[in-house]
Design a protein around this motif. Sequence first.
Motif, mmCIF file in Angstrom:
data_model
loop_
_atom_site.group_PDB
_atom_site.id
_atom_site.type_symbol
_atom_site.label_atom_id
_atom_site.label_comp_id
_atom_site.label_asym_id
_atom_site.label_seq_id
_atom_site.Cartn_x
_atom_site.Cartn_y
_atom_site.Cartn_z
ATOM 1 N N GLY A 34 -10.185 12.799 -9.846
ATOM 2 C CA GLY A 34 -10.904 11.767 -9.099
ATOM 3 C C GLY A 34 -10.001 10.735 -8.420
ATOM 4 N N THR A 35 -8.722 10.739 -8.742
ATOM 5 C CA THR A 35 -7.814 9.798 -8.076
ATOM 6 C C THR A 35 -7.379 10.381 -6.730
ATOM 7 N N ASP A 36 -6.826 9.513 -5.878
ATOM 8 C CA ASP A 36 -6.278 10.011 -4.611
ATOM 9 C C ASP A 36 -5.148 10.992 -4.919
ATOM 10 N N SER A 37 -5.189 12.144 -4.261
ATOM 11 C CA SER A 37 -4.042 13.035 -4.447
ATOM 12 C C SER A 37 -2.841 12.422 -3.716
ATOM 13 N N LYS A 383 -0.395 18.504 -10.861
ATOM 14 C CA LYS A 383 -0.510 17.069 -11.169
ATOM 15 C C LYS A 383 -0.939 16.228 -9.971
ATOM 16 N N GLY A 384 -1.437 16.876 -8.920
ATOM 17 C CA GLY A 384 -2.043 16.098 -7.836
ATOM 18 C C GLY A 384 -1.166 15.875 -6.617
ATOM 19 N N VAL A 385 -0.027 16.553 -6.565
ATOM 20 C CA VAL A 385 0.793 16.458 -5.357
ATOM 21 C C VAL A 385 0.342 17.547 -4.388
ATOM 22 N N ILE A 386 0.101 17.166 -3.128
ATOM 23 C CA ILE A 386 -0.138 18.181 -2.101
ATOM 24 C C ILE A 386 1.073 18.182 -1.170
ATOM 25 N N ALA A 387 1.890 19.213 -1.337
ATOM 26 C CA ALA A 387 3.089 19.378 -0.507
ATOM 27 C C ALA A 387 3.091 20.844 -0.111
ATOM 28 N N ASP A 388 4.183 21.369 0.403
ATOM 29 C CA ASP A 388 4.179 22.811 0.562
ATOM 30 C C ASP A 388 5.507 23.455 0.225
ATOM 31 N N TRP A 389 5.393 24.733 -0.077
ATOM 32 C CA TRP A 389 6.517 25.543 -0.490
ATOM 33 C C TRP A 389 6.851 26.483 0.648
ATOM 34 N N ARG A 390 8.104 26.516 1.060
ATOM 35 C CA ARG A 390 8.517 27.449 2.099
ATOM 36 C C ARG A 390 9.587 28.366 1.543
ATOM 37 N N GLU A 391 9.321 29.665 1.644
ATOM 38 C CA GLU A 391 10.292 30.650 1.153
ATOM 39 C C GLU A 391 11.620 30.492 1.881
ATOM 40 N N PRO A 392 12.774 30.680 1.271
ATOM 41 C CA PRO A 392 12.861 31.147 -0.103
ATOM 42 C C PRO A 392 12.819 30.043 -1.175
ATOM 43 N N ASP A 393 13.194 28.816 -0.883
ATOM 44 C CA ASP A 393 13.400 27.896 -2.001
ATOM 45 C C ASP A 393 13.159 26.424 -1.673
ATOM 46 N N VAL A 394 12.274 26.130 -0.716
ATOM 47 C CA VAL A 394 12.159 24.732 -0.296
ATOM 48 C C VAL A 394 10.761 24.139 -0.520
ATOM 49 N N ILE A 395 10.741 22.912 -1.052
ATOM 50 C CA ILE A 395 9.526 22.098 -1.077
ATOM 51 C C ILE A 395 9.657 21.086 0.054
ATOM 52 N N ARG A 396 8.673 21.095 0.951
ATOM 53 C CA ARG A 396 8.708 20.119 2.039
ATOM 54 C C ARG A 396 7.776 18.960 1.683
ATOM 55 N N ILE A 397 8.263 17.732 1.854
ATOM 56 C CA ILE A 397 7.427 16.561 1.611
ATOM 57 C C ILE A 397 7.567 15.619 2.800
ATOM 58 N N ALA A 398 6.429 15.144 3.271
ATOM 59 C CA ALA A 398 6.446 14.323 4.482
ATOM 60 C C ALA A 398 5.547 13.099 4.319
ATOM 61 N N ASN A 404 0.261 7.367 4.597
ATOM 62 C CA ASN A 404 0.950 7.324 3.302
ATOM 63 C C ASN A 404 1.504 5.925 3.058
ATOM 64 N N ASN A 405 1.675 5.604 1.775
ATOM 65 C CA ASN A 405 2.248 4.304 1.450
ATOM 66 C C ASN A 405 3.448 4.485 0.521
ATOM 67 N N TYR A 406 4.078 3.361 0.215
ATOM 68 C CA TYR A 406 5.274 3.410 -0.641
ATOM 69 C C TYR A 406 4.904 3.875 -2.045
#
Length: 420
Positions: A34-37, A383-398, A404-406
């Motif tokens: 129920g919290t903001d992802s 645990k509520g993070v929406i990011a993405d996984w790009r093969e072969p080994d990267v998590i992208r976060i933007a 978005n806030n601090y």
Amino acid sequence: MNFKTDHNFALELDKSDSLSRFRVSFHIPKHTDGTDSIYLCGNSLGLQPRQTKEFLNQELEDWAKLGVEGHFHAENPWMPYHEFLTETTAQVVGAKPHEVVIMNTLTTNLHLMMVSFYQPQGKRTKIIIEADAFPSDRYAVASQVKFHGHDDKENIIEWSPRTGEHTPRLEDLESILKEQGDTIALIMVGAVNYYTGQFFDLKKITELGHAAGAMVGFDCAHGAGNVDLQLHNSGADFAVWCTYKYMNSGPGSLGGCFVHERHANNSDLPRFTGWWGHNKDTRFKMRDDFEPMHGAEGWQLSNPPILSMVAIRASLDLFAKAGFDNLRQKSIQLTNYLEYLLNELDGDRISIITPSDPKDRGCQLSLAVKNADKSLFEAITAKGVIADWREPDVIRIAPVPLYNNYEDCWRFVEVLKSEL
Ligand SMILES: *Cc1c(COP(=O)(O)O)cnc(C)c1O
């Protein structure tokens, strides 16, 4: 600014952020509890502005009420609807209004631009792309080469990072051009690389390309709405982008296209044409001869899907209110803060492969995960993070400055810490 790692510091930064009021203008997806992802995926699909529904309802009502008459008599007439998007789009990508148009989708526009700007002749047949180009761009480029009767393996030159490095260097592009510049017809790179988040020096690349006698175009899918592209000043011949990533205009929404004003009336360029690119004063006279509109609008083919344009308009309205320079300023600090928190973490399971100089990146950070262990990504997702996984080994976060806030950055790093 000297950052600190405690929660209060994040809250203080949010309190003094003059753009923080825009967060409530968006729907933030909820986590199962129920919290903001912690939504850090604006590089893939931007969030929905709350006002988009209202903007859409207006056109649905006018369509219901007016039918075909809506083309001229809707509250926002559909006939010139794309013109409502021009000014803010031009501001966001740093272009003159007659250099931009919203039409089609990204890969379609890339093909249309290559029809005009990839003209292999004699031994000048090759295209330079970046080594880690987005697959659709690579397919499009290869098919254009083959369409002109050439071999794609021989005619696509990759601009690659050096061994042990993640991002290509400008001096290596310079070397390629020095060695085989007279065989290059086109340079086509992603303005911001989708994988590493590297923002290239568009002006410098264009100067190098033009000096070698090549055309230069950019795929700005990850640049539009993210970095200060300055497309006009870059001197690039063309650029294309989508509006569903940083432009928050909905899944699969229409793309944008830039044609430098030096080509506004260039009748030497071949192009594929349709009635919407014809002089609008005589379009409905259904005359025989095609007479292109001045500038980028002359590349339009069809009358555009208004419902998709409405979503773009709803989003651009927020860009105009926030001011793109303000957004970029916040973005630099937001990503610097996120980088600082990541660098404070112990251990070596993740490393940032995005350039550390803010002028060489947008808001995205790409985290290479040791041993390509995807379980880390799965754990933070749970645990509520929406990011993405790009093969072969990267998590992208933007972290996106409009919504978005601090505290999102702080919460993300807390989740990550608990999993490392
Ligand atoms: C997102 C993206 C695309 C997607 O193309 P569509 O035609 O919109 O499906 C293409 N190229 C790049 C570089 C992208 O980032």
